[in-house]
Design a protein around this motif. Structure first.
Motif, mmCIF file in Angstrom:
data_model
loop_
_atom_site.group_PDB
_atom_site.id
_atom_site.type_symbol
_atom_site.label_atom_id
_atom_site.label_comp_id
_atom_site.label_asym_id
_atom_site.label_seq_id
_atom_site.Cartn_x
_atom_site.Cartn_y
_atom_site.Cartn_z
ATOM 1 N N GLY A 95 6.752 1.613 -6.753
ATOM 2 C CA GLY A 95 7.019 2.931 -6.209
ATOM 3 C C GLY A 95 5.783 3.763 -5.899
ATOM 4 N N LEU A 96 4.613 3.155 -5.932
ATOM 5 C CA LEU A 96 3.387 3.878 -5.641
ATOM 6 C C LEU A 96 3.191 4.057 -4.137
ATOM 7 C CD1 LEU A 96 0.976 2.130 -8.152
ATOM 8 C CD2 LEU A 96 1.510 4.574 -8.143
ATOM 9 N N HIS A 97 2.704 5.218 -3.758
ATOM 10 C CA HIS A 97 2.217 5.413 -2.391
ATOM 11 C C HIS A 97 0.844 4.756 -2.311
ATOM 12 C CE1 HIS A 97 1.379 7.258 1.464
ATOM 13 N NE2 HIS A 97 0.216 7.687 0.984
ATOM 14 N N VAL A 98 0.632 3.888 -1.317
ATOM 15 C CA VAL A 98 -0.619 3.139 -1.217
ATOM 16 C C VAL A 98 -1.379 3.571 0.033
ATOM 17 C CG1 VAL A 98 -1.683 0.860 -1.005
ATOM 18 C CG2 VAL A 98 0.333 1.171 -2.463
ATOM 19 N N MET A 99 -2.660 3.880 -0.161
ATOM 20 C CA MET A 99 -3.572 4.185 0.938
ATOM 21 C C MET A 99 -4.601 3.075 1.049
ATOM 22 S SD MET A 99 -4.326 8.158 -0.105
ATOM 23 C CE MET A 99 -5.504 8.399 1.219
ATOM 24 N N ASP A 100 -4.839 2.610 2.265
ATOM 25 C CA ASP A 100 -5.864 1.597 2.516
ATOM 26 C C ASP A 100 -6.965 2.218 3.351
ATOM 27 O OD1 ASP A 100 -7.282 -0.790 2.878
ATOM 28 O OD2 ASP A 100 -6.103 -1.333 4.655
ATOM 29 N N ARG A 101 -8.165 2.346 2.760
ATOM 30 C CA ARG A 101 -9.307 2.883 3.493
ATOM 31 C C ARG A 101 -9.919 1.737 4.295
ATOM 32 N NH1 ARG A 101 -10.060 8.055 2.428
ATOM 33 N NH2 ARG A 101 -8.865 8.822 0.644
ATOM 34 N N CYS A 102 -9.486 1.664 5.526
ATOM 35 C CA CYS A 102 -9.658 0.474 6.357
ATOM 36 C C CYS A 102 -10.778 0.651 7.371
ATOM 37 C CB CYS A 102 -8.333 0.214 7.085
ATOM 38 S SG CYS A 102 -8.351 -1.139 8.253
ATOM 39 N N ASN A 103 -11.687 -0.303 7.396
ATOM 40 C CA ASN A 103 -12.613 -0.432 8.506
ATOM 41 C C ASN A 103 -11.860 -1.209 9.587
ATOM 42 O OD1 ASN A 103 -14.571 -1.476 10.286
ATOM 43 N ND2 ASN A 103 -15.092 -3.078 8.817
ATOM 44 N N PRO A 104 -11.461 -0.570 10.695
ATOM 45 C CA PRO A 104 -10.534 -1.227 11.624
ATOM 46 C C PRO A 104 -11.032 -2.538 12.207
ATOM 47 C CG PRO A 104 -11.342 0.853 12.530
ATOM 48 C CD PRO A 104 -11.774 0.808 11.110
#
Length: 322
Positions: A95-104
């Motif tokens: 149930g966690l909100h996940v953020m991915d700090r992505c180098n596109p």
């Protein structure tokens, strides 16, 4: 690489205390497919440090025990960690909100074709670095061809539904100044990004985060090598706004390195400045430890978060002029 810590350690930055914990930020490793001049992590293709699955398991246990709402994944390129998918799947199941700090550009690397569809299927918030809407500025910071690769990757994410209001798939872009100066006002720059990326490339996104370059690691070394360190620090100190201190990210976030050691923020992690400024502490040491009202380790680099409109992992600080 030249070390800026001796110039930062003695500081007049005001004392800070922790609030309620909302975000657990995991640095999954310093491995990255590109090497950027503004990088405060000193990430790159030759780095070998990667978080192992037992540390991820401990992080998930910590998040559950502390009722953390958001798991913020960073690097390097976090997707290059071989257990990235395992972690995201288990975090979303919890149930966690996940953020991915992505180098596109990682979306275009051979062997990483799975990244975009996986992120969309898992409904991960993408925070994609694009330090300018100008090809020349991006390639100067990040390397030749990075701008074009990033544009193709962002278009691919848009095609999967990111940035489209009806899907709920959020993609935010990150701007870093190309040099020793503060970011321009975030709201006006966001409007320029949306207009120019939309007109030129048909790209849509949700928000723009402007982030101040920190005088540490690779960027700090560049400041020293070019003789701009003292002037940049004076810029940060002069632009300090005391009211920004209420919104800095370290009040509600804990940063965890690839070995499981904890810090008040990702910048302190890179300086090896432990949580609260005391002895090094591991995630297992704070499973049940009280954190609210604890002191936060500060030094002169912290002026980078309170200067001008403020700066955090979520861009300019709420309530600051921007």
């Amino acid at each position: 690489m030249r070390d800026t810590w001796p110039r930062l350690a003695t500081s007049a930055f005001p004392a800070l205390q922790r609030g309620a914990l909302a975000t657990l930020q995991l640095n999954l490793g310093y491995l990255c497919n590109i090497r950027c001049i503004h990088c405060h992590v000193d990430a790159g293709p030759r780095r070998t440090e990667l978080m192992a699955r037992p540390t991820m398991e401990l992080a998930l246990a910590f998040a559950a025990r502390r009722r953390v709402a958001t798991l913020d994944l960073t690097g390097g390129s976090p997707e290059m960690n071989p257990d990235f998918r395992w972690l995201v799947e288990h975090a979303r199941a919890a149930g966690l909100h996940v953020m991915d700090r992505c180098n596109p550009t990682i979306l275009e690397e051979p062997g990483f074709e799975w990244v975009a569809p996986f992120l969309a299927a898992a409904r991960v918030q993408v925070v994609a670095s694009l330090p300018c809407y100008s090809q020349a500025n991006v390639d100067e910071q990040r390397g030749d061809g990075v701008f074009d690769s990033s544009i193709r990757a962002l278009r691919r994410l848009n095609a999967l539904g990111y940035g489209q209001p009806e899907t709920g798939l959020e993609i935010d872009l990150v701007y870093n100044p190309n040099g020793a100066l503060l970011p321009p006002p975030q709201d006006a720059l966001e409007a320029d990004y949306k207009r120019l990326l939309g007109e030129r490339f048909g790209i849509v996104f949700n928000r723009l985060f402007t982030i101040t370059n920190m005088p540490i690691k690779r960027f700090g070394s560049w400041l020293l090598s070019t003789g701009q360190f003292d002037a940049y620090m004076e810029t940060l100190r002069t632009a300090h706004r005391p009211d920004n201190a209420a919104g800095v990210m370290c009040r509600t976030l804990v940063s965890v390195d690839h070995e499981g050691y904890v810090y008040d923020c990702d910048f302190n992690q890179m300086l090896r400045l432990p949580l609260g400024g005391g002895a090094p502490r591991h995630l297992r040491d704070i499973l049940d430890a009280p954190l609210v009202d604890n002191p936060i380790a500060v030094a002169d680099h912290c002026f980078g978060c309170t200067a001008g409109q403020g700066s955090s992992c979520g861009g300019a600080l709420a309530g600051a002029p921007r």
